[in-house]
Design a protein around this motif. Structure first.
Motif, PDB file in Angstrom:
ATOM      1  N   ASN A  22       0.804  -1.236   0.000  1.00 59.53           N
ATOM      2  CA  ASN A  22       0.000   0.000   0.000  1.00 59.53           C
ATOM      3  C   ASN A  22       0.835   1.283   0.000  1.00 59.53           C
ATOM      4  O   ASN A  22       0.439   2.280   0.613  1.00 59.53           O
ATOM      5  N   LYS A  52       2.178   4.774  -1.558  1.00 57.46           N
ATOM      6  CA  LYS A  52       1.546   5.735  -2.460  1.00 57.46           C
ATOM      7  C   LYS A  52       2.315   5.860  -3.781  1.00 57.46           C
ATOM      8  O   LYS A  52       1.723   6.178  -4.812  1.00 57.46           O
ATOM      9  N   ASN A 104       0.122  -3.956  -3.987  1.00 53.97           N
ATOM     10  CA  ASN A 104      -0.803  -2.826  -3.999  1.00 53.97           C
ATOM     11  C   ASN A 104      -0.121  -1.455  -3.929  1.00 53.97           C
ATOM     12  O   ASN A 104      -0.316  -0.693  -2.977  1.00 53.97           O
ATOM     13  N   GLN A 119      -0.349   2.245  -4.844  1.00 50.50           N
ATOM     14  CA  GLN A 119      -1.609   2.956  -5.000  1.00 50.50           C
ATOM     15  C   GLN A 119      -1.622   3.994  -6.114  1.00 50.50           C
ATOM     16  O   GLN A 119      -2.674   4.275  -6.680  1.00 50.50           O
TER      17      GLN A 119
END
Length: 359
Positions: free
Chosen positions: A205, A207, A235, A237
């Motif tokens: 996660n 950015k 993941n 983002q």
């Protein structure tokens, strides 16, 4: 050989230095709200000044606000119960270093809160001595995450490694950084980051990048040596918004070797990258080995100067999508690659593309 080396390192860090601190006995509060920065940083400083040892984290979410936990010395172990239940979370503002945890050694002209354990923890003072690496650091079974105020666009990372050698992260979950979950960077022209290892870690996660391994062009930068073993990259983002070379790209791993010497090396073994981000490598002397791994998106390698010392090894690795090579890499080894796209690499006037499209 790698596992034997790491076993020796663990023994050196954990057993040879007897100063142990259980943070529960120091009054830390794991409610995700109370500011534990002073309690944890003063424990780190105490261990370093006593020659090394282990700091134990109980279960809980241990918030720190506006400042970075700094490991400026050597022979330090940070150990949690498990990464899902022993968590350090950075809150408030990014602050001076910008990281949740920084492994930075002593860097001339940098500022440190607490004057390396000998001063006022409410003030930061400039270190004016010799630049010295942190060595023999183990971070095990910890979660490291960020929850800063507002819609943060700061250059804030969860882990920053600037000036270190023999660093091991084992069974950690590093998540939710505004920029990079982990940033291994050369910020001086004095010391390289050498033998930095991540084992059975999750990077989740981010950015902009899950992991960034970068050499800045400050004088003669001398490289980074980093390995990843049984790690998961999950993941990403959003795309990069700061760095001109990769602006607009969504990256799991950015490995930048421009302007550095032969010490640059990244090794990836038995790792998984999901399809939310690329693996991106650029610069001379890149020296990248990818073995027994799964890349769910693209692998890009750019070698703008075509240096003869650059090497890319891809072995027993699955890559879902065809990536681009802008310039010819002089040494490319393909050893028993198992590809979802049933082909090898092709040479074009633009360089090497691996794997190639059948079309």
């Amino acid at each position: 050989m790698r596992k034997i080396y790491l076993l020796i390192l663990y023994c050196c860090v954990s057993a040879a230095f007897s100063k142990d601190i259980n943070l529960q006995q120091r009054g830390v509060v794991g409610d995700g709200v109370y500011d534990n920065w002073f309690l944890i940083q003063s424990a780190i400083d105490e261990v370093i000044n006593d020659g090394g040892g282990t700091i134990y984290f109980p279960k809980g979410e241990f918030a720190i606000y506006n400042k970075t936990l700094i490991i400026w010395g050597s022979n330090v172990t940070l150990k949690g119960e498990n990464a899902a239940e022993s968590i350090i979370v950075k809150k408030g503002k990014a602050g001076y270093f910008g990281d949740c945890l920084g492994i930075v050694g002593k860097i001339n002209s940098y500022f440190y809160y607490g004057s390396l354990g000998l001063g006022d923890y409410n003030r930061r003072t400039m270190y004016e001595g010799e630049t010295i690496q942190s060595e023999n650091i183990l971070v095990e079974c910890l979660g490291i995450t960020t929850d800063l105020d507002g819609d943060v666009l700061d250059r804030a990372n969860n882990v920053g490694i600037l000036n270190a050698a023999n660093v091991v992260f084992k069974k950690c979950i590093i998540s939710n950084a505004p920029q990079s979950n982990v940033a291994v960077v050369n910020d001086t022209n004095i010391a390289l980051n050498q033998a930095i290892s991540f084992e059975e870690c999750q990077f989740v996660n981010s950015k902009q990048h899950n992991v960034r391994v970068s050499s800045y062009n400050k004088g003669t930068s001398i490289g980074n040596s980093v390995s990843f073993y049984k790690c998961s990259f999950l993941n990403v983002q959003s795309p990069d918004i700061f760095q001109r070379e990769v602006v607009g790209l969504q990256l799991h791993l950015w490995y930048r070797g421009i302007g550095t010497q032969e010490q640059n090396h990244v090794q990836i073994e038995d790792c998984v990258f999901d399809d939310t981000g690329f693996v991106f490598c650029n610069g001379i002397n890149t020296n990248m080995d990818i073995r027994k791994s799964e890349i769910g998106s693209y692998l890009f390698v750019i070698n703008p100067l075509g240096n003869d010392e650059s090497a890319l090894t891809i072995s027993k690795t699955t890559i879902d999508k065809a990536g681009g090579f802008k310039r010819m890499l002089s040494k490319v080894k393909q050893e028993n690659a198992t590809l979802k796209i049933d082909c090898g690499y092709v040479e074009t006037r633009f360089g090497i593309q691996y794997p190639c499209d059948d079309n």
